[in-house]
Each structure stands twice: as structure tokens, then as C-alpha cells.
Write an enzyme that holds these catalytic residues in place. Structure first.
Site, short mmCIF file in Angstrom:
data_model
loop_
_atom_site.label_atom_id
_atom_site.label_comp_id
_atom_site.label_asym_id
_atom_site.label_seq_id
_atom_site.Cartn_x
_atom_site.Cartn_y
_atom_site.Cartn_z
N CYS A 195 0.84 -1.21 0.00
CA CYS A 195 0.00 0.00 0.00
C CYS A 195 0.88 1.26 0.00
CB CYS A 195 -0.88 0.03 1.25
SG CYS A 195 -1.70 -1.52 1.60
N1 GLN Z 1 -0.58 -6.52 3.87
C1 GLN Z 1 -1.61 -5.57 4.18
C2 GLN Z 1 -2.91 -5.86 3.49
O1 GLN Z 1 -2.98 -6.67 2.62
C3 GLN Z 1 -1.14 -4.13 3.99
C4 GLN Z 1 -1.33 -3.58 2.59
C5 GLN Z 1 -0.07 -3.49 1.81
O2 GLN Z 1 0.86 -2.75 2.13
N2 GLN Z 1 0.02 -4.29 0.77
O3 GLN Z 1 -3.87 -5.26 3.85
#
Ligand code: GLN
Length: 253
Positions: A2
Site C-alpha cells: 500500500c
Molecule cells: N498486507 C496488508 C494488506 O494486505 C497491507 C497492505 C499493503 O501494504 N500491501 O492489507
């Protein structure tokens, strides 16, 4: 991975912070510059939290659709002003659900929180820290995701009166010890101060006397951005920015 952003400063529109900058979260949702191999785009939902006049608590808007396709948010963002905002666009980690409640910001009361990264070995690798939480916290996680659990771990410490910087540092180092290779960029605000960690992912800050911005990627090509060194914790507010090293728990990678 994210991408996330926190802002403190003169009241401005959500649009001016999230949608309009040349490399704001809208642009980072389809053309991020520094994903470090963790995904390609951030199309698995998004969210924004802010503080409305007359109430101490944060207000949140979250959605499971790409930020570019949510016309309701575009209208809201153009007319909603706040002097404190935390926003994020999501790239769901493989195996984790794409739902509104899995999108940051997570929150309670004045607190707003986001996680940029992933916890390898989920969920087994965090079963130990998770077992310290009240059962009711586990039963009411926002979503069955690493980010939602990280928020529950931070919130548990905040509810107990922990210093926010200490709470983030403890959660990052504890989780990293059990999940080598974890990417744990956490972002937290109470509307007056921003706390953030850089742990295996990109983070930049821009602070002057009137504003503080803490972001995954600089939102414009302007001057004043500073890259946060890896494994550091940042405390920022207008006129103040301090950075300190996060010490890994012995044995962790
Ligand atoms: N791993 C978390 C999620 O899937 C945080 C999001 C990300 O950074 N990919 O919500």
C-alpha cells in the site's frame, strides 16, 4: 504494498492532499514509483480519515474499490477540509481479502492508523503476539489481515496508556522478530502528532513551521522531502521532526 500519507497543517481539502498532487495517492494508486517488488498497483481499496469541526473523534471513509473509480469520494474530497488527515491506497497481500474493512485507515476515537507492508508467514508467524490480545479484540478485528492485527496490537497498547512511539516500536520489533522479512511501515496520528516507522519500505517526510507530511512516496517534485532511513521511527508535527533508530530484538533479521 500500500501507499499511505499523513498530514498536519492549515485546513485544506482531502482533494488537495490526496487527489490533486502530481504524485498524490491517486497517482500512486496506478503509477507508484517505489513498490520495491511488493505488488504493481494499489487498486484494492483505499481510505481517508480526518477530523471534523466540533468533534474530537476522527471520521473515516473507506472503500474496497480503486480510488480512481470512486466518484462519491471525489465529490466528498473536494468539499471536505481538515487540518489533520491520514489516507491510504491498498494493494492487498496475496491471500488477504479485498473488503472495505481491510482498507486503512483503521481507527478508534482520535486515532488513525495504516500499515504499508506485509507479515510473512501470516498468520502463524504472529500467533504469539496475537495471543496477548483480549479474545474480544481478536473476535472483532476489522478484517482477517496482517494490517488489522497490527492495528489491534497497537491499539491494545494505546488503550493501556502507552506512549505512541513506544507502542509502534514494540509492535514492529516484536512482530519482526517472529516474522523475518516483514515489511512494517506503520503510520499513526491523533490529529496533533504523526508517528511512523520505516521498516523495509519507503518513507519520506516534509516538515516546515506550518505543516508536516509523512508519506510512502513524495507527493510532488518540490523541495523539502527527506527520505527516512530504514528501521527508524519518525515523530512529526508542524515545526518538529525527530527520527530515531528502531533496535531489532536479538535474533531477528
Ligand atoms: N498486507 C496488508 C494488506 O494486505 C497491507 C497492505 C499493503 O501494504 N500491501 O492489507
Amino acid at each position: 504494498m500500500c501507499r499511505h500519507l499523513a498530514y498536519l497543517g492549515p485546513p485544506t481539502t482531502l482533494s488537495a492532499l490526496v487527489l490533486e498532487p502530481s504524485h498524490g495517492l491517486l497517482h500512486q494508486s496506478y503509477a507508484p514509483a517505489d513498490m520495491r517488488g511488493g505488488g504493481t498497483i494499489n487498486a484494492d481499496g483505499f481510505g481517508a480519515g480526518w477530523y471534523a469541526p466540533g468533534g474530537p473523534d476522527a471520521v473515516r471513509y473507506r472503500s474496497a474499490v480503486p480510488i480512481w473509480s470512486d466518484t462519491a469520494f471525489a465529490a466528498l474530497a473536494g468539499s471536505t477540509r481538515s487540518g489533520a488527515v491520514l489516507a491510504a491506497v491498498r494493494s492487498a497481500t496475496v491471500g488477504m481479502p479485498v473488503t472495505t474493512t481491510a482498507a486503512a485507515p483503521f481507527g478508534e476515537g482520535r486515532w488513525l492508523f495504516s500499515h504499508n507492508g506485509l507479515v510473512p508467514g501470516w498468520p502463524e508467524s504472529v500467533a504469539g503476539p496475537a495471543a496477548e490480545l483480549p479474545v474480544t479484540d481478536l473476535l472483532t478485528l476489522d478484517a482477517p489481515t496482517d494490517a488489522a492485527l497490527l492495528w489491534a496490537l497497537v491499539r491494545h497498547r494505546l488503550r493501556a496508556g502507552a506512549d505512541p512511539a513506544a507502542a509502534l516500536a514494540e509492535v514492529v520489533t516484536t512482530v519482526a522478530a517472529g516474522a523475518p522479512g516483514a515489511r512494517l511501515n506503520l503510520l499513526l496520528t491523533d490529529g496533533a502528532t504523526i508517528w511512523a516507522t520505516a521498516w523495509s519500505h519507503a518513507l519520506s517526510v516534509r516538515v516546515d513551521a506550518a505543516t508536516a507530511l509523512v508519506v510512502s512516496e513524495p507527493t510532488d517534485a518540490g523541495p523539502g522531502w527527506t527520505s527516512v532511513p530504514d528501521r527508524h521511527l519518525v515523530v512529526a508535527r508542524p515545526g518538529h521532526c525527530s527520527t530515531r533508530h528502531l533496535t531489532p530484538i536479538p535474533g531477528a533479521t
